[in-house]
Design a protein around this motif. Structure first.
Motif, PDB file in Angstrom:
ATOM      1  N   THR A 218       4.814   7.251   4.023  1.00 26.85           N
ATOM      2  CA  THR A 218       3.803   7.807   3.254  1.00 26.85           C
ATOM      3  C   THR A 218       3.272   6.647   2.138  1.00 26.85           C
ATOM      4  OG1 THR A 218       4.499   9.653   3.577  1.00 26.85           O
ATOM      5  CG2 THR A 218       3.153   9.442   1.527  1.00 26.85           C
ATOM      6  N   MET A 219       4.310   5.664   1.802  1.00 26.45           N
ATOM      7  CA  MET A 219       4.000   4.647   0.791  1.00 26.45           C
ATOM      8  C   MET A 219       2.882   3.760   1.577  1.00 26.45           C
ATOM      9  SD  MET A 219       5.632   4.299  -2.084  1.00 26.45           S
ATOM     10  CE  MET A 219       5.980   2.823  -2.388  1.00 26.45           C
ATOM     11  N   TYR A 220       2.952   3.493   2.851  1.00 25.09           N
ATOM     12  CA  TYR A 220       1.987   2.389   3.407  1.00 25.09           C
ATOM     13  C   TYR A 220       0.772   3.254   3.630  1.00 25.09           C
ATOM     14  CZ  TYR A 220       5.759  -0.416   5.287  1.00 25.09           C
ATOM     15  OH  TYR A 220       6.798  -1.349   5.161  1.00 25.09           O
ATOM     16  N   ALA A 221       0.830   4.771   3.892  1.00 31.02           N
ATOM     17  CA  ALA A 221      -0.432   5.505   4.016  1.00 31.02           C
ATOM     18  C   ALA A 221      -1.360   5.732   2.641  1.00 31.02           C
ATOM     19  CB  ALA A 221      -0.035   7.102   4.239  1.00 31.02           C
ATOM     20  N   VAL A 222      -0.606   5.364   1.545  1.00 28.77           N
ATOM     21  CA  VAL A 222      -1.251   5.403   0.056  1.00 28.77           C
ATOM     22  C   VAL A 222      -2.122   4.051   0.088  1.00 28.77           C
ATOM     23  CG1 VAL A 222      -0.936   5.424  -2.220  1.00 28.77           C
ATOM     24  CG2 VAL A 222       0.273   6.984  -0.888  1.00 28.77           C
ATOM     25  N   VAL A 223      -1.690   3.048   0.453  1.00 30.83           N
ATOM     26  CA  VAL A 223      -2.299   1.845   0.411  1.00 30.83           C
ATOM     27  C   VAL A 223      -3.339   1.789   1.410  1.00 30.83           C
ATOM     28  CG1 VAL A 223      -1.927  -0.855   0.919  1.00 30.83           C
ATOM     29  CG2 VAL A 223      -0.025   0.457  -0.258  1.00 30.83           C
ATOM     30  N   GLY A 224      -3.125   2.241   2.614  1.00 26.80           N
ATOM     31  CA  GLY A 224      -4.151   2.541   3.648  1.00 26.80           C
ATOM     32  C   GLY A 224      -5.409   3.355   2.984  1.00 26.80           C
ATOM     33  N   ALA A 225      -5.264   4.285   2.480  1.00 34.28           N
ATOM     34  CA  ALA A 225      -6.087   5.257   1.766  1.00 34.28           C
ATOM     35  C   ALA A 225      -6.921   4.481   0.646  1.00 34.28           C
ATOM     36  CB  ALA A 225      -5.568   6.320   1.402  1.00 34.28           C
ATOM     37  N   LYS A 230     -11.659   2.324  -1.217  1.00 31.87           N
ATOM     38  CA  LYS A 230     -11.813   1.088  -2.585  1.00 31.87           C
ATOM     39  C   LYS A 230     -11.957  -0.268  -2.032  1.00 31.87           C
ATOM     40  CE  LYS A 230     -12.243   4.182  -5.742  1.00 31.87           C
ATOM     41  NZ  LYS A 230     -13.694   4.489  -6.400  1.00 31.87           N
ATOM     42  N   GLY A 231     -11.625  -0.380  -0.942  1.00 31.46           N
ATOM     43  CA  GLY A 231     -11.759  -1.920  -0.315  1.00 31.46           C
ATOM     44  C   GLY A 231     -10.323  -2.744  -0.154  1.00 31.46           C
ATOM     45  N   GLY A 232     -10.422  -3.718   0.655  1.00 33.30           N
ATOM     46  CA  GLY A 232      -9.125  -4.395   0.543  1.00 33.30           C
ATOM     47  C   GLY A 232      -8.604  -5.112  -0.548  1.00 33.30           C
ATOM     48  N   HIS A 233      -9.536  -5.591  -1.433  1.00 34.18           N
ATOM     49  CA  HIS A 233      -9.042  -6.346  -2.796  1.00 34.18           C
ATOM     50  C   HIS A 233      -8.341  -5.382  -3.588  1.00 34.18           C
ATOM     51  CE1 HIS A 233      -9.185  -8.971  -6.248  1.00 34.18           C
ATOM     52  NE2 HIS A 233      -9.835  -7.839  -6.723  1.00 34.18           N
ATOM     53  N   ILE A 234      -8.778  -3.870  -3.849  1.00 38.84           N
ATOM     54  CA  ILE A 234      -7.940  -3.294  -4.436  1.00 38.84           C
ATOM     55  C   ILE A 234      -6.703  -2.844  -3.724  1.00 38.84           C
ATOM     56  CG2 ILE A 234      -8.059  -0.850  -5.811  1.00 38.84           C
ATOM     57  CD1 ILE A 234      -9.828  -2.776  -6.883  1.00 38.84           C
ATOM     58  N   ALA A 235      -6.538  -2.616  -2.589  1.00 39.96           N
ATOM     59  CA  ALA A 235      -5.269  -2.287  -1.674  1.00 39.96           C
ATOM     60  C   ALA A 235      -4.452  -3.476  -1.877  1.00 39.96           C
ATOM     61  CB  ALA A 235      -5.825  -1.936  -0.245  1.00 39.96           C
ATOM     62  N   ASN A 236      -4.865  -4.854  -1.844  1.00 40.92           N
ATOM     63  CA  ASN A 236      -4.089  -6.000  -2.057  1.00 40.92           C
ATOM     64  C   ASN A 236      -3.405  -5.825  -3.424  1.00 40.92           C
ATOM     65  OD1 ASN A 236      -4.895  -6.776   0.434  1.00 40.92           O
ATOM     66  ND2 ASN A 236      -6.220  -8.029  -0.359  1.00 40.92           N
ATOM     67  N   LYS A 237      -4.300  -5.521  -4.635  1.00 39.51           N
ATOM     68  CA  LYS A 237      -3.575  -5.473  -5.850  1.00 39.51           C
ATOM     69  C   LYS A 237      -2.558  -4.229  -5.855  1.00 39.51           C
ATOM     70  CE  LYS A 237      -5.798  -8.584  -8.108  1.00 39.51           C
ATOM     71  NZ  LYS A 237      -5.098  -9.486  -8.821  1.00 39.51           N
ATOM     72  N   VAL A 238      -2.894  -3.234  -5.290  1.00 43.17           N
ATOM     73  CA  VAL A 238      -1.829  -1.956  -5.202  1.00 43.17           C
ATOM     74  C   VAL A 238      -0.655  -2.445  -4.344  1.00 43.17           C
ATOM     75  CG1 VAL A 238      -1.157   0.307  -4.229  1.00 43.17           C
ATOM     76  CG2 VAL A 238      -3.512  -0.323  -5.320  1.00 43.17           C
ATOM     77  N   ALA A 239      -0.560  -3.166  -3.247  1.00 44.10           N
ATOM     78  CA  ALA A 239       0.415  -3.656  -2.417  1.00 44.10           C
ATOM     79  C   ALA A 239       1.309  -4.687  -3.236  1.00 44.10           C
ATOM     80  CB  ALA A 239      -0.083  -4.304  -1.149  1.00 44.10           C
ATOM     81  N   GLN A 240       0.735  -5.638  -3.933  1.00 40.97           N
ATOM     82  CA  GLN A 240       1.265  -6.564  -4.742  1.00 40.97           C
ATOM     83  C   GLN A 240       2.144  -6.004  -6.107  1.00 40.97           C
ATOM     84  OE1 GLN A 240      -1.654  -9.423  -5.760  1.00 40.97           O
ATOM     85  NE2 GLN A 240      -1.953 -10.035  -3.568  1.00 40.97           N
ATOM     86  N   GLU A 241       1.468  -5.315  -6.877  1.00 41.72           N
ATOM     87  CA  GLU A 241       1.883  -4.809  -8.314  1.00 41.72           C
ATOM     88  C   GLU A 241       2.588  -3.427  -8.290  1.00 41.72           C
ATOM     89  OE1 GLU A 241      -1.625  -4.536 -10.700  1.00 41.72           O
ATOM     90  OE2 GLU A 241      -2.341  -6.475 -10.356  1.00 41.72           O
TER      91      GLU A 241
END
Length: 253
Positions: A218-225, A230-241
């Motif tokens: 589910t952690m992965y699913a939130v990043v995928g959502a 919102k696009g890959g840029h925001i998802a990258n920030k979520v994955a990083q931070e």
């Protein structure tokens, strides 16, 4: 001659059928399957996540005479919004649409998968997290093993600061940093288990029912959502931070 015989046979078949005339049968529309709520029953105003589609309901209970204890699943949107604020930060409850917020935390075991589930979101999110983990390992050369094996022929290996982090980049290192148990532990810090929608095999023993795996999934699913909405840029920030840095893997922006 052959065409006349086929025409007569078709007319005879039509006249023999007493249920529906041929011309009327040709005008009967094909059956279509509804992809959303049916307005005729007053369900159009209900959100899609909150009920099972009528045509997806089984004609009888799949758990007839089941002795499995009842497992409560969250249905409070306010509790779900609090989770997204904890995980995504201030305003995290406004990042995703309501439908996607529920879909991201819904496992396929819930309601027999009839309300949608997060497998494809998790597949996308895992690719994003793994990529950001690889980039973070490459950008952190100080964690690499600096010992250089002595060459038998006295040759000096080529070195460059941009290549120092490659020593970190291995499947074992990346899998260790993004281990399932670590992701599940982080998910519990975000209180994900309170809003997770799933049906455990043993409601009185969640650990043996696979809680750790489903939390990481589910952690992965939130990043995928987030990536989907919102696009890959925001998802990258979520994955990083929100995932890698709490796990001890700092990224260089």
């Amino acid at each position: 001659m052959a065409s006349n015989l086929s025409t007569r046979a078709a007319r005879a078949a039509c006249s023999a059928s007493k249920a529906v005339p041929c011309t009327q049968a040709m005008l009967i529309p094909r059956r279509t399957f509804a992809t959303g709520p049916e307005s005729s029953t007053g369900e159009a105003e209900q959100p899609r996540w909150s009920y099972t589609p009528p045509r997806a309901k089984a004609p009888f209970s799949l758990r007839l005479h089941s002795k499995r204890p009842f497992f409560h699943v969250n249905s409070d949107p306010a509790l779900l919004d609090q989770f997204y604020i904890r995980m995504l930060g201030n305003g995290g409850d406004k990042i995703l649409s309501d439908e996607l917020k529920w879909l991201a935390v819904t496992h396929k075991s819930f309601d027999q998968g009839r309300r949608g589930f997060n497998d494809r979101l998790a597949f996308l999110g895992k690719r994003i997290v793994q990529l950001q983990a690889s980039l973070a390992l490459v950008q952190n050369p100080e964690t690499a093993n600096t010992a250089v094996k002595k060459d038998d022929y006295g040759r000096t290996p080529f070195t460059h600061p941009a290549l120092d982090g490659l020593k970190n980049l291995s499947p074992e290192t990346k899998n260790f940093l993004t281990d399932r148990s670590k992701l599940a532990e982080l998910a519990q810090k975000y209180d994900m288990q309170k809003i997770l929608r799933w049906t455990p095999r043993k409601p009185d023993d969640l650990k043996s029912s696979g809680l750790e795996l489903i939390l990481a999934h589910t952690m992965y699913a939130v990043v995928g959502a987030v990536s989907l909405e919102k696009g890959g840029h925001i998802a990258n920030k979520v994955a990083q931070e929100r995932i890698l840095e709490p796990l001890g893997l700092k990224t260089v922006s």
